[in-house]
Scaffold this motif. Structure first.
Motif, PDB file in Angstrom:
ATOM      1  N   LYS A  29       6.897 -11.399 -15.619  1.00 23.58           N
ATOM      2  CA  LYS A  29       7.978 -11.644 -16.577  1.00 23.58           C
ATOM      3  C   LYS A  29       9.308 -11.799 -15.833  1.00 23.58           C
ATOM      4  CE  LYS A  29       9.055 -11.996 -20.959  1.00 23.58           C
ATOM      5  NZ  LYS A  29       8.242 -12.206 -22.135  1.00 23.58           N
ATOM      6  N   ARG A  32       9.562 -15.250 -14.620  1.00 20.05           N
ATOM      7  CA  ARG A  32       9.829 -16.195 -15.726  1.00 20.05           C
ATOM      8  C   ARG A  32      11.293 -16.135 -16.136  1.00 20.05           C
ATOM      9  NH1 ARG A  32       7.416 -15.752 -21.562  1.00 20.05           N
ATOM     10  NH2 ARG A  32       8.993 -17.203 -22.260  1.00 20.05           N
ATOM     11  N   TYR A  74      -3.349 -19.028 -26.803  1.00 20.12           N
ATOM     12  CA  TYR A  74      -2.183 -19.755 -27.344  1.00 20.12           C
ATOM     13  C   TYR A  74      -0.872 -19.105 -26.916  1.00 20.12           C
ATOM     14  CZ  TYR A  74      -5.905 -21.591 -30.273  1.00 20.12           C
ATOM     15  OH  TYR A  74      -7.072 -22.160 -30.715  1.00 20.12           O
ATOM     16  N   GLY A  75      -0.976 -18.085 -26.053  1.00 24.25           N
ATOM     17  CA  GLY A  75       0.244 -17.471 -25.509  1.00 24.25           C
ATOM     18  C   GLY A  75       0.748 -16.258 -26.264  1.00 24.25           C
ATOM     19  N   LYS A  76       0.006 -15.801 -27.309  1.00 24.97           N
ATOM     20  CA  LYS A  76       0.478 -14.622 -28.044  1.00 24.97           C
ATOM     21  C   LYS A  76       0.204 -13.365 -27.222  1.00 24.97           C
ATOM     22  CE  LYS A  76       0.349 -12.070 -32.391  1.00 24.97           C
ATOM     23  NZ  LYS A  76      -0.020 -12.027 -33.801  1.00 24.97           N
ATOM     24  N   PRO A  77       1.260 -12.581 -26.944  1.00 25.00           N
ATOM     25  CA  PRO A  77       1.035 -11.353 -26.169  1.00 25.00           C
ATOM     26  C   PRO A  77       0.470 -10.216 -27.018  1.00 25.00           C
ATOM     27  CG  PRO A  77       3.402 -11.764 -26.443  1.00 25.00           C
ATOM     28  CD  PRO A  77       2.677 -12.808 -27.234  1.00 25.00           C
ATOM     29  N   ASN A  88       4.733  -8.375 -32.380  1.00 23.13           N
ATOM     30  CA  ASN A  88       5.198  -9.746 -32.179  1.00 23.13           C
ATOM     31  C   ASN A  88       6.720  -9.719 -31.976  1.00 23.13           C
ATOM     32  OD1 ASN A  88       5.367 -12.907 -33.801  1.00 23.13           O
ATOM     33  ND2 ASN A  88       4.350 -12.509 -31.869  1.00 23.13           N
ATOM     34  N   ILE A  89       7.199 -10.706 -31.231  1.00 27.24           N
ATOM     35  CA  ILE A  89       8.620 -10.770 -30.829  1.00 27.24           C
ATOM     36  C   ILE A  89       9.212 -12.093 -31.293  1.00 27.24           C
ATOM     37  CG2 ILE A  89      10.157 -10.909 -28.806  1.00 27.24           C
ATOM     38  CD1 ILE A  89       7.889  -9.455 -27.218  1.00 27.24           C
ATOM     39  N   SER A  90      10.506 -12.085 -31.605  1.00 30.42           N
ATOM     40  CA  SER A  90      11.209 -13.345 -31.882  1.00 30.42           C
ATOM     41  C   SER A  90      12.662 -13.197 -31.430  1.00 30.42           C
ATOM     42  CB  SER A  90      11.149 -13.665 -33.382  1.00 30.42           C
ATOM     43  OG  SER A  90      11.752 -14.917 -33.656  1.00 30.42           O
ATOM     44  N   HIS A  91      13.273 -14.303 -31.064  1.00 29.52           N
ATOM     45  CA  HIS A  91      14.686 -14.244 -30.705  1.00 29.52           C
ATOM     46  C   HIS A  91      15.391 -15.529 -31.099  1.00 29.52           C
ATOM     47  CE1 HIS A  91      12.547 -15.812 -27.236  1.00 29.52           C
ATOM     48  NE2 HIS A  91      12.166 -14.609 -26.882  1.00 29.52           N
ATOM     49  N   ASP A 108       9.604 -13.876 -37.304  1.00 26.38           N
ATOM     50  CA  ASP A 108      10.463 -14.984 -36.871  1.00 26.38           C
ATOM     51  C   ASP A 108      11.881 -14.771 -37.355  1.00 26.38           C
ATOM     52  OD1 ASP A 108      10.680 -17.493 -35.428  1.00 26.38           O
ATOM     53  OD2 ASP A 108      11.195 -18.377 -37.350  1.00 26.38           O
ATOM     54  N   TRP A 148      11.113 -22.010 -43.079  1.00 30.34           N
ATOM     55  CA  TRP A 148      10.887 -22.101 -41.622  1.00 30.34           C
ATOM     56  C   TRP A 148      10.432 -20.741 -41.075  1.00 30.34           C
ATOM     57  CZ3 TRP A 148      13.257 -25.920 -37.876  1.00 30.34           C
ATOM     58  CH2 TRP A 148      13.041 -25.544 -36.545  1.00 30.34           C
ATOM     59  N   GLU A 152       6.779 -19.811 -39.641  1.00 28.94           N
ATOM     60  CA  GLU A 152       6.633 -19.371 -38.252  1.00 28.94           C
ATOM     61  C   GLU A 152       6.012 -17.975 -38.180  1.00 28.94           C
ATOM     62  OE1 GLU A 152       7.392 -20.226 -34.919  1.00 28.94           O
ATOM     63  OE2 GLU A 152       7.413 -22.287 -35.621  1.00 28.94           O
ATOM     64  N   LYS A 156       2.581 -17.227 -36.232  1.00 28.33           N
ATOM     65  CA  LYS A 156       2.650 -16.232 -35.154  1.00 28.33           C
ATOM     66  C   LYS A 156       1.727 -15.046 -35.450  1.00 28.33           C
ATOM     67  CE  LYS A 156       6.499 -15.700 -32.885  1.00 28.33           C
ATOM     68  NZ  LYS A 156       7.880 -15.198 -32.722  1.00 28.33           N
ATOM     69  N   GLY A 159      -1.550 -16.160 -34.573  1.00 32.88           N
ATOM     70  CA  GLY A 159      -1.605 -16.157 -33.104  1.00 32.88           C
ATOM     71  C   GLY A 159      -1.966 -17.487 -32.496  1.00 32.88           C
ATOM     72  N   LEU A 166       1.975 -27.607 -39.180  1.00 35.05           N
ATOM     73  CA  LEU A 166       2.876 -26.936 -40.127  1.00 35.05           C
ATOM     74  C   LEU A 166       2.688 -27.398 -41.571  1.00 35.05           C
ATOM     75  CD1 LEU A 166       6.057 -26.935 -37.893  1.00 35.05           C
ATOM     76  CD2 LEU A 166       4.830 -24.908 -38.719  1.00 35.05           C
TER      77      LEU A 166
HETATM   78  C1  LIG Z   1       5.820 -20.190 -29.466  1.00 37.41           C
HETATM   79  C2  LIG Z   1       5.886 -20.103 -30.970  1.00 37.41           C
HETATM   80  C3  LIG Z   1       4.789 -19.179 -31.356  1.00 37.41           C
HETATM   81  C4  LIG Z   1       7.211 -19.497 -31.478  1.00 37.41           C
HETATM   82  O1  LIG Z   1       8.264 -20.149 -30.937  1.00 37.41           O
HETATM   83  P1  LIG Z   1       9.786 -19.956 -31.338  1.00 37.41           P
HETATM   84  O2  LIG Z   1       9.979 -19.850 -32.812  1.00 37.41           O
HETATM   85  O3  LIG Z   1      10.477 -21.044 -30.642  1.00 37.41           O
HETATM   86  O4  LIG Z   1      10.198 -18.589 -30.632  1.00 37.41           O
HETATM   87  P2  LIG Z   1      10.344 -17.094 -31.119  1.00 37.41           P
HETATM   88  O5  LIG Z   1      11.573 -16.576 -30.494  1.00 37.41           O
HETATM   89  O6  LIG Z   1      10.198 -16.916 -32.588  1.00 37.41           O
HETATM   90  O7  LIG Z   1       9.074 -16.386 -30.469  1.00 37.41           O
HETATM   91  C5  LIG Z   1       8.888 -16.339 -29.082  1.00 37.41           C
HETATM   92  C6  LIG Z   1       7.926 -15.206 -28.788  1.00 37.41           C
HETATM   93  O8  LIG Z   1       6.719 -15.391 -29.515  1.00 37.41           O
HETATM   94  C7  LIG Z   1       5.649 -14.821 -28.767  1.00 37.41           C
HETATM   95  N1  LIG Z   1       4.593 -15.837 -28.739  1.00 37.41           N
HETATM   96  C8  LIG Z   1       4.326 -16.801 -27.810  1.00 37.41           C
HETATM   97  N2  LIG Z   1       3.239 -17.503 -28.197  1.00 37.41           N
HETATM   98  C9  LIG Z   1       2.830 -16.981 -29.368  1.00 37.41           C
HETATM   99  C10 LIG Z   1       1.739 -17.277 -30.260  1.00 37.41           C
HETATM  100  N3  LIG Z   1       0.840 -18.229 -30.003  1.00 37.41           N
HETATM  101  N4  LIG Z   1       1.620 -16.544 -31.400  1.00 37.41           N
HETATM  102  C11 LIG Z   1       2.489 -15.555 -31.665  1.00 37.41           C
HETATM  103  N5  LIG Z   1       3.528 -15.219 -30.860  1.00 37.41           N
HETATM  104  C12 LIG Z   1       3.688 -15.933 -29.731  1.00 37.41           C
HETATM  105  C13 LIG Z   1       6.177 -14.439 -27.401  1.00 37.41           C
HETATM  106  O9  LIG Z   1       6.389 -13.044 -27.393  1.00 37.41           O
HETATM  107  C14 LIG Z   1       7.504 -15.171 -27.336  1.00 37.41           C
HETATM  108  O10 LIG Z   1       8.479 -14.449 -26.606  1.00 37.41           O
HETATM  109  P3  LIG Z   1       8.943 -14.930 -25.145  1.00 37.41           P
HETATM  110  O11 LIG Z   1       9.227 -16.398 -25.271  1.00 37.41           O
HETATM  111  O12 LIG Z   1      10.167 -14.133 -24.849  1.00 37.41           O
HETATM  112  O13 LIG Z   1       7.788 -14.620 -24.259  1.00 37.41           O
HETATM  113  C15 LIG Z   1       5.544 -21.443 -31.602  1.00 37.41           C
HETATM  114  O14 LIG Z   1       5.305 -21.224 -32.969  1.00 37.41           O
HETATM  115  C16 LIG Z   1       6.521 -22.545 -31.421  1.00 37.41           C
HETATM  116  O15 LIG Z   1       6.626 -23.142 -30.370  1.00 37.41           O
HETATM  117  N6  LIG Z   1       7.289 -22.880 -32.399  1.00 37.41           N
HETATM  118  C17 LIG Z   1       8.284 -23.962 -32.315  1.00 37.41           C
HETATM  119  C18 LIG Z   1       9.313 -23.843 -33.359  1.00 37.41           C
HETATM  120  C19 LIG Z   1       9.201 -24.950 -34.399  1.00 37.41           C
HETATM  121  O16 LIG Z   1       9.227 -26.118 -34.119  1.00 37.41           O
HETATM  122  N7  LIG Z   1       9.068 -24.545 -35.656  1.00 37.41           N
HETATM  123  C20 LIG Z   1       8.948 -25.433 -36.737  1.00 37.41           C
HETATM  124  C21 LIG Z   1       9.597 -24.877 -37.977  1.00 37.41           C
HETATM  125  S1  LIG Z   1       8.523 -24.457 -39.266  1.00 37.41           S
END
Ligand SMILES: CC(C)(COP(=O)(O)OP(=O)(O)OC[C@H]1O[C@@H](n2cnc3c(N)ncnc32)[C@H](O)[C@@H]1OP(=O)(O)O)[C@@H](O)C(=O)NCCC(=O)NCCS
Length: 229
Positions: A29, A32, A74-77, A88-91, A108, A148, A152, A156, A159, A166
């Motif tokens: 990490k 990264r 799919y990358g879900k931790p 689960n985490i989001s930022h 999300d 949205w 999400e 998520k 997973g 979508l």
């Molecule tokens: C990766 C994804 C799971 C979430 O992405 P995101 O909304 O951009 O990012 P978030 O901050 O909500 O979540 C990121 C965290 O989700 C987690 N995560 C990664 N892959 C995941 C998966 N397959 N399932 C669940 N959680 C996942 C990780 O902990 C990640 O944290 P990190 O980047 O610090 O390692 C995926 O759904 C994505 O790429 N979404 C794109 C967003 C989009 O276009 N949305 C359309 C609107 S409906």
């Protein structure tokens, strides 16, 4: 029960112990995080990891060195060695949030911003798009971000990330509450929306309806103390 944790990363200007906090996460990490070009992205990724470590250590009464994460295809931790502990985490923007649960869960948070409604037409289900369009123009952006974050949080929780198209499932918001209609998956899912401040939308999706009422908010100083750095 689902428990929600949050940290507002720019509320605390004292981020001079970034390097020390970085030592509290895995070396993978750290590598990264160091690759991010934008410092804000590095902070969001670091505090996401630290926040969930804080939640895990305080709830499971284990030490930070015992926390080992693994990723699904799919990358879900998830947490190695604790199959009944899910998180689960989001930022987004200033907020980093996480949710913990005994069953699969997703979260999300999104910053509300001006968007092109063509995105909803292209990516959301027909029913969701029609629902948004049935609202007053001034309410549509708000509803867009409700959908949205709910969508999400669902993908998520499953997973499988964006391998779930979508528009292949539909979120319904009515007097009965929030539900999902997915012809490919008849699992029952529950949703809760949390208010985390003006300018943001946030949603949690869980296999049960036992959600914490509030959010446990921590700050960077608390995390530094917790990790002894
Ligand atoms: C990766 C994804 C799971 C979430 O992405 P995101 O909304 O951009 O990012 P978030 O901050 O909500 O979540 C990121 C965290 O989700 C987690 N995560 C990664 N892959 C995941 C998966 N397959 N399932 C669940 N959680 C996942 C990780 O902990 C990640 O944290 P990190 O980047 O610090 O390692 C995926 O759904 C994505 O790429 N979404 C794109 C967003 C989009 O276009 N949305 C359309 C609107 S409906």
């Amino acid at each position: 029960m689902s428990e929600v944790f949050a940290i507002k990363i720019q509320s605390d200007p004292k981020l001079d112990n970034f390097e020390n906090l970085l030592q509290c996460v895995s070396s993978e990490k750290q590598a990264r995080i160091k690759k991010f070009r934008m410092h804000e992205d590095a902070l969001r990724a670091l505090f996401g990891d630290l926040l969930v470590r804080y939640a895990i250590c305080s709830r499971l009464k284990i030490s930070n060195v015992e926390v080992v994460f693994k990723l699904n295809e799919y990358g879900k931790p998830s947490l190695e060695g604790f199959p009944y502990f899910h998180f689960n985490i989001s930022h987004s923007g200033e907020w980093v949030v996480c949710v913990t649960d005994s069953l699969p869960v997703g979260i999300d948070v999104e910053t509300i911003r001006q968007i092109d409604m063509g995105i909803a037409k292209r990516f959301f289900s027909k029913d969701e798009f029609a629902f948004i369009n049935s609202k007053e123009i001034c309410e549509r952006v708000d509803y867009f971000f409700q959908f949205w974050t709910l969508k999400e949080s669902y993908i998520k929780a499953c997973g499988k990330g964006l391998s779930i198209p979508l528009d292949s499932f539909s979120i319904r918001m009515d007097e009965g509450g929030i539900s999902v209609l997915d012809i490919n998956d008849n699992t029952e899912w529950f949703f809760k929306q949390y208010g985390i401040g003006a300018g943001y939308k946030m949603a949690v999706c869980s296999r049960h309806d036992k959600f914490s009422n509030g959010i446990e908010t921590v700050d960077t100083l608390q995390l530094s103390k917790f990790f002894n750095v």
